[in-house]
Design a protein around this motif. Sequence first.
Motif, PDB file in Angstrom:
ATOM      1  N   LEU A   1       0.333  -1.252  -0.067  1.00 17.00           N
ATOM      2  CA  LEU A   1       0.224   0.077   0.374  1.00 17.00           C
ATOM      3  C   LEU A   1       1.089   1.286  -0.081  1.00 17.00           C
TER       4      LEU A   1
ATOM      5  N   SER B   1     -12.618   2.170   4.056  1.00 11.26           N
ATOM      6  CA  SER B   1     -11.605   1.396   3.477  1.00 11.26           C
ATOM      7  C   SER B   1     -11.501  -0.319   2.205  1.00 11.26           C
ATOM      8  N   PHE B   2     -12.709  -0.827   2.416  1.00 14.94           N
ATOM      9  CA  PHE B   2     -13.295  -1.929   1.282  1.00 14.94           C
ATOM     10  C   PHE B   2     -13.021  -1.328  -0.597  1.00 14.94           C
TER      11      PHE B   2
ATOM     12  N   ILE C   1      -9.075  -1.565  -1.310  1.00 13.58           N
ATOM     13  CA  ILE C   1      -9.126  -2.955  -1.345  1.00 13.58           C
ATOM     14  C   ILE C   1      -9.419  -3.109  -2.694  1.00 13.58           C
TER      15      ILE C   1
ATOM     16  N   MET D   1      -6.405  -2.690  -5.084  1.00 15.94           N
ATOM     17  CA  MET D   1      -5.636  -4.622  -4.687  1.00 15.94           C
ATOM     18  C   MET D   1      -4.424  -4.968  -4.197  1.00 15.94           C
ATOM     19  N   PRO D   2      -4.058  -4.795  -2.963  1.00 16.69           N
ATOM     20  CA  PRO D   2      -2.965  -4.223  -2.473  1.00 16.69           C
ATOM     21  C   PRO D   2      -2.807  -6.394  -2.747  1.00 16.69           C
TER      22      PRO D   2
ATOM     23  N   LEU E   1      -1.992 -10.021  -0.558  1.00 13.45           N
ATOM     24  CA  LEU E   1      -2.637 -10.925   0.619  1.00 13.45           C
ATOM     25  C   LEU E   1      -3.069  -9.945   1.625  1.00 13.45           C
TER      26      LEU E   1
ATOM     27  N   THR F   1      -4.668  -7.093   1.942  1.00 18.79           N
ATOM     28  CA  THR F   1      -6.511  -6.452   2.559  1.00 18.79           C
ATOM     29  C   THR F   1      -6.518  -7.523   3.555  1.00 18.79           C
TER      30      THR F   1
ATOM     31  N   ILE G   1      -6.565  -4.662   5.550  1.00 15.71           N
ATOM     32  CA  ILE G   1      -7.182  -3.835   5.903  1.00 15.71           C
ATOM     33  C   ILE G   1      -8.756  -3.813   6.171  1.00 15.71           C
ATOM     34  N   VAL G   2      -8.674  -5.620   6.091  1.00 20.71           N
ATOM     35  CA  VAL G   2     -10.337  -6.257   6.319  1.00 20.71           C
ATOM     36  C   VAL G   2     -10.326  -6.201   7.814  1.00 20.71           C
TER      37      VAL G   2
END
Length: 129
Positions: A39, A86-87, A90, A94-95, A97, A100, A103-104
């Motif tokens: 990121l 946040s979503f 993503i 498109m970071p 794994l 992602t 962030i999730v």
Amino acid sequence: MTNPIQFLRTVLTVDAVTCLAMGALLVAAAGPLAGLLDLPAALLFEAGLLLFPSAGFMLWAARHTDRLEWPVRAVAWLNLGWTAASFAVIALLMPGLLGTAFIVVQALAVAGLAALEFHGLSLFRRAFA
């Protein structure tokens, strides 16, 4: 029955402390985290800076829950906005794994805090209606 004022104060204080901790992490380690999470460092740093005034507002709201509902409602809605943003990060960046997952996990934690704040507001309304 749960004391709604104490419940809201506790949730808002936890929210503020986690904001301060995440803000400190993102500001202090934006560079190393950027490489690890795939990121932009500037995004991480600026997101961290944004968390400091947010935490201040949450602490202020925690002290005024006995008189005012609107600050709690504002915090809860801002948390939902943070979750949505946040979503969006993503989807747009498109970071990898790990980025992602990072962030999730934080987005779901923030959404959980928003749910607790909305629950506290409903307790408050029922107790003082």
